[in-house]
Scaffold this motif. Structure first.
Motif: not given
Ligand code: AMP
Ligand code: MG
Length: 457
Positions: A1-10, A39-43, A93-107
């Motif tokens: 799984m590659d890390f897939t950063p997101q910025q949806a909140i912006l 591992a589920q978010v490629g980190l 702190f960050a947003q990203m996709r997980d292996a299922q494509g869900r939008l995930i936050d690190l808070g």
């Protein structure tokens, strides 16, 4: 799984958050890294030094948010509306996709002061961080949708708290969750009569967390989803014997993922009045009152959505709560019993008979579910369990036999003792750290919980 950063909140724009800076801590000692979650978010490929740079010093993750954002929200705390809260000791702190494509936050929790800290220091005690690891691991194992504890770093400060011997050690925690939009996020916009922003938030949540385009009836549809997910959360709390402790509307995620673990406890018995928080004098958030408390919170979302939807549609959505709850608590109890649902009214009756027997006898819950898993109730469970035993005779074990005759109980876990998470053990795990800086009991417990999870799956 590659890390897939997101910025949806912006997309939501400046009025939803405030850029903030993390505190600079005197020390950053890595205490827990959740490589399964990473591992589920490629980190999971980060070195420990990189991990500490990101989750102790909050250097941005490339492509995700350029700066941490303290999210704005209000909420009812013990039924009293509080417009002065918000991310007071944490941020997104960050947003990203997980292996299922869900939008995930690190808070975060304990990352320093923000415009919403009021009189607080913005910090998290190390004990609070350790407790959050234990709660999240146990809930995940017991099939409750929950935020995960992603990282815990000790930060070398001395904190003063009324509910811990002080000074006490400090930490910063990173939680991984399916969003941080709370019921209170909606309440704040309704409070300020920001109807356009409210509609924008409805659209954001429908798109990113429910995979739907807003369109017709967006607000009522959203409420329907949130009611279903939060009723499910309430049901799974009950089957897990979990008492969250602070079911305020700012602590309810609109994705129905449980989070924000403070004075939680697991109930030793099926005792509806069992209360977790020492400050919950009225027992508002007692074990057996959790479904009602979560329903009440969902009602605050309904009220907040009133400017966008007809009352009838909102009421219709609210009215689905009890039936979803009944269905899900039945499913969750049968899951814990390790039997396959028959898909008839018999399932509901079985769950009710079970609840009644547990409540009447105050049988230790974890031992009971351990003994009963697979549907064969040992003989020493007496008369009060006769009815349950009779009904279980019509049920098959949930797991097909992997090998041998034991079937549902093949896993090595079943030849040991039940894994529980009662307060004395939580305190003992903390005492080893506090007295001897001994982290082995914590790590052993996490391994034991994960072994139980394998056995239950
Ligand atoms: P909680 O009860 O943890 O959900 O927190 C309720 C509110 O109090 C939220 O706005 C938190 O950010 C804030 N809060 C809790 N503890 C602290 C602290 N030590 N410093 C600053 N704000 C805090
Ligand atoms: Mg909170």
């Amino acid at each position: 799984m590659d890390f897939t950063p997101q910025q949806a909140i912006l997309e939501l724009g400046d009025s939803f958050y405030d850029p903030v800076a993390a505190a600079r801590f005197p020390q950053t000692i890595l205490r827990f890294r959740n490589d399964r979650a990473a591992a589920q978010v490629g980190l999971d490929g980060l070195s420990d030094d990189e991990w500490i740079a990101h989750f102790g010093r909050f250097e941005p993750l490339a492509g995700s948010l350029p700066a941490p954002l303290a999210l704005r929200y209000h909420g009812h705390q013990f039924r009293v509306y509080n417009p002065e809260i918000g991310d007071g000791r944490g941020f997104l702190f960050a947003q990203m996709r997980d292996a299922q494509g869900r939008l995930i936050d690190l808070g975060t929790k304990g990352s320093g002061q923000t415009p919403y800290s009021r009189f607080g220091d913005g910090r998290l005690t190390l004990k609070g961080g350790v407790r959050e690891i234990l709660a999240t691991e146990m809930l995940e194992a017991l099939g409750v949708e929950t935020s995960r504890t992603f990282s815990l770093i000790e930060t070398g400060e001395e904190l003063h708290r009324g509910d811990e011997p002080s000074p006490t050690r400090s930490s910063v925690l990173v939680r991984m969750s399916h969003g941080h939009i709370r019921i209170g996020t909606f309440q704040r916009l309704a409070h300020f009569q920001e109807t356009e922003a409210l509609a924008q938030l409805v659209a954001y949540v429908l798109r990113h967390y429910y995979g739907e385009e807003p369109g017709e009836d967006a607000a009522a549809r959203l409420l329907g989803h949130v009611v279903a997910r939060t009723a499910t959360m309430a049901a799974r709390f009950m089957a897990a014997g979990f008492v969250h402790g602070v079911l305020n509307s700012d602590n309810i995620n609109v994705t129905g993922e449980s989070f924000d673990y403070g004075p939680w406890r697991f109930a030793p018995f099926w005792e509806p009045g069992f209360t977790a928080a020492y400050f919950d004098h009225a027992g508002l958030y007692a074990f057996g009152r959790q479904p009602e408390a979560i329903y009440w919170d969902a009602m605050q979302l309904a009220i907040s959505l009133r400017p966008l939807a007809e009352e009838d549609a909102l009421i219709a959505a609210m009215e689905t709560f009890p039936e979803v709850y009944q269905r899900e608590v039945t499913a969750a109890l049968l899951w814990r019993l390790g039997v396959t649902p028959r898909g008839t009214e018999a399932d509901r009756v079985l769950a009710q008979v079970l609840e009644r027997a547990l409540a009447e006898t105050l049988t230790p819950l974890d031992q009971f579910f351990f003994d009963a898993f697979g549907g064969n109730l040992p003989a020493h469970y007496g008369e009060a369990f006769d009815d349950l035993r009779g009904q279980l005779a019509f049920y098959q074990p949930r797991k097909p036999a992997l090998s041998g005759a034991e079937g549902a109980r093949d896993h090595a876990y079943w030849s040991g003792a039940p894994c529980s998470m009662l307060i004395d053990e939580v305190e003992a795990i903390w005492a080893a750290i506090a007295e001897r800086d001994d982290w082995a009991p914590l790590h052993a417990k996490v391994a034991a919980i994960r072994a139980m999870a394998d056995a239950l799956r």
